[in-house]
Scaffold this motif. Structure first.
Motif, PDB file in Angstrom:
ATOM      1  N   THR A  63       0.818  -1.220   0.000  1.00 46.63           N
ATOM      2  CA  THR A  63       0.000   0.000   0.000  1.00 46.63           C
ATOM      3  C   THR A  63       0.849   1.267   0.000  1.00 46.63           C
ATOM      4  OG1 THR A  63      -0.076   0.199   2.415  1.00 46.63           O
ATOM      5  CG2 THR A  63      -1.776  -1.180   1.360  1.00 46.63           C
ATOM      6  N   ALA A 108      -2.863   6.875   8.375  1.00 47.86           N
ATOM      7  CA  ALA A 108      -3.811   6.011   7.655  1.00 47.86           C
ATOM      8  C   ALA A 108      -4.973   6.841   7.128  1.00 47.86           C
ATOM      9  CB  ALA A 108      -4.313   4.900   8.571  1.00 47.86           C
ATOM     10  N   ALA A 136      -9.097   0.161   6.478  1.00 50.18           N
ATOM     11  CA  ALA A 136      -8.292  -1.057   6.361  1.00 50.18           C
ATOM     12  C   ALA A 136      -7.486  -1.289   7.634  1.00 50.18           C
ATOM     13  CB  ALA A 136      -7.363  -0.961   5.154  1.00 50.18           C
ATOM     14  N   ARG A 150      -4.024   8.727   4.091  1.00 51.76           N
ATOM     15  CA  ARG A 150      -3.825   7.849   2.929  1.00 51.76           C
ATOM     16  C   ARG A 150      -5.107   7.105   2.525  1.00 51.76           C
ATOM     17  NH1 ARG A 150       1.516   6.686   1.623  1.00 51.76           N
ATOM     18  NH2 ARG A 150       3.064   7.520   3.065  1.00 51.76           N
ATOM     19  N   ASP A 151      -6.218   7.442   3.141  1.00 54.17           N
ATOM     20  CA  ASP A 151      -7.475   6.734   2.902  1.00 54.17           C
ATOM     21  C   ASP A 151      -7.364   5.242   3.210  1.00 54.17           C
ATOM     22  OD1 ASP A 151      -8.924   9.033   2.138  1.00 54.17           O
ATOM     23  OD2 ASP A 151      -8.184   8.871   0.080  1.00 54.17           O
ATOM     24  N   LEU A 152      -6.592   4.931   4.249  1.00 57.23           N
ATOM     25  CA  LEU A 152      -6.425   3.552   4.675  1.00 57.23           C
ATOM     26  C   LEU A 152      -6.908   3.330   6.113  1.00 57.23           C
ATOM     27  CD1 LEU A 152      -2.905   2.869   3.114  1.00 57.23           C
ATOM     28  CD2 LEU A 152      -5.078   1.828   2.421  1.00 57.23           C
ATOM     29  N   TYR A 153      -7.633   4.301   6.643  1.00 59.39           N
ATOM     30  CA  TYR A 153      -8.116   4.206   8.027  1.00 59.39           C
ATOM     31  C   TYR A 153      -8.967   2.953   8.230  1.00 59.39           C
ATOM     32  CZ  TYR A 153     -10.617   5.238  12.328  1.00 59.39           C
ATOM     33  OH  TYR A 153     -11.158   5.142  13.586  1.00 59.39           O
ATOM     34  N   LEU A 173       0.944  -0.625   7.967  1.00 61.29           N
ATOM     35  CA  LEU A 173      -0.010  -1.624   7.482  1.00 61.29           C
ATOM     36  C   LEU A 173       0.697  -2.718   6.689  1.00 61.29           C
ATOM     37  CD1 LEU A 173      -2.967  -2.505   7.282  1.00 61.29           C
ATOM     38  CD2 LEU A 173      -3.202  -1.003   5.291  1.00 61.29           C
ATOM     39  N   ASP A 174       1.616  -2.336   5.813  1.00 57.00           N
ATOM     40  CA  ASP A 174       2.341  -3.331   5.023  1.00 57.00           C
ATOM     41  C   ASP A 174       3.144  -4.268   5.930  1.00 57.00           C
ATOM     42  OD1 ASP A 174       1.279  -2.195   2.731  1.00 57.00           O
ATOM     43  OD2 ASP A 174       3.116  -1.116   2.199  1.00 57.00           O
TER      44      ASP A 174
END
Length: 183
Positions: free
Chosen positions: A65, A100, A108, A103-106, A70-71
């Motif tokens: 990502t 997050a 996830a 990055r619009d990964l909240y 997260l990765d």
């Protein structure tokens, strides 16, 4: 082999050659974690393992990502079969939830990994945010300034660090207080 020893070997394999400066930072973050053993008791090994693994998501072999917490946590969960708590510490280290969001990964991040206990999360934040990118010990304010300088004021990392600053300062102060009480 304890989790910290396993984590050290894994982090070295993933970071030492492709990212030697990141590996220097990681080793120093882990050394700071070891220094907190008196306030952590049985959790010292967990914190030290998390300190070794907190930045493995930067490894070119793991980038998916582009969001290293997260990765790294996904790799630990899906490939390495790491302890769930260890994955959560890596996923949420140093107020990662704010980046997050940037990055619009909240969704996830928060759906895949619940936050870990605050005292351990604070201890990992303390270790990370008082260690410079080359492994030198830094005051938390100098570390925050270094991050802003490295990324520039408009970068999403700088924005997330700005949003995280009150929590980072609280975490560092909390750990310092716990260390002082035991001194």
């Amino acid at each position: 082999m304890g989790q910290a020893a396993w984590a050290r070997d894994l982090a070295e394999r993933l970071l030492a050659e492709p990212l030697p400066r990141r590996w220097a930072h990681t080793q120093s973050v882990a050394a700071r974690a070891v220094s907190l053993a008196p306030i952590l008791g049985d959790e010292a090994d967990m914190l030290t393992a998390a300190a070794y693994l907190h930045d493995i998501g930067y490894s070119p072999d793991l980038v998916d990502t582009g969001f290293h917490p997260l990765d790294g946590a996904r790799y630990l969960r899906d490939v390495a079969g790491a302890d769930e708590r260890l994955c959560r510490l890596v996923a949420h280290h140093s107020c990662a939830v704010n980046e997050a969001s940037e990055r619009d990964l909240y969704d996830a991040l928060t759906k895949e990994f619940a936050p870990e206990r605050r005292d351990l999360a604070d201890a990992l934040t303390y270790c990370d945010m008082t260690t410079g990118p080359d492994g030198r010990h830094l005051d938390v304010h100098d570390r925050l300034a270094e991050i802003h300088s490295r990324y520039g004021p408009d970068h999403l990392v700088s924005r997330s660090i700005t949003a995280s600053t009150p929590s980072i300062l609280r975490a560092v102060e909390s750990v310092k207080e716990r260390v002082t009480i035991l001194s």
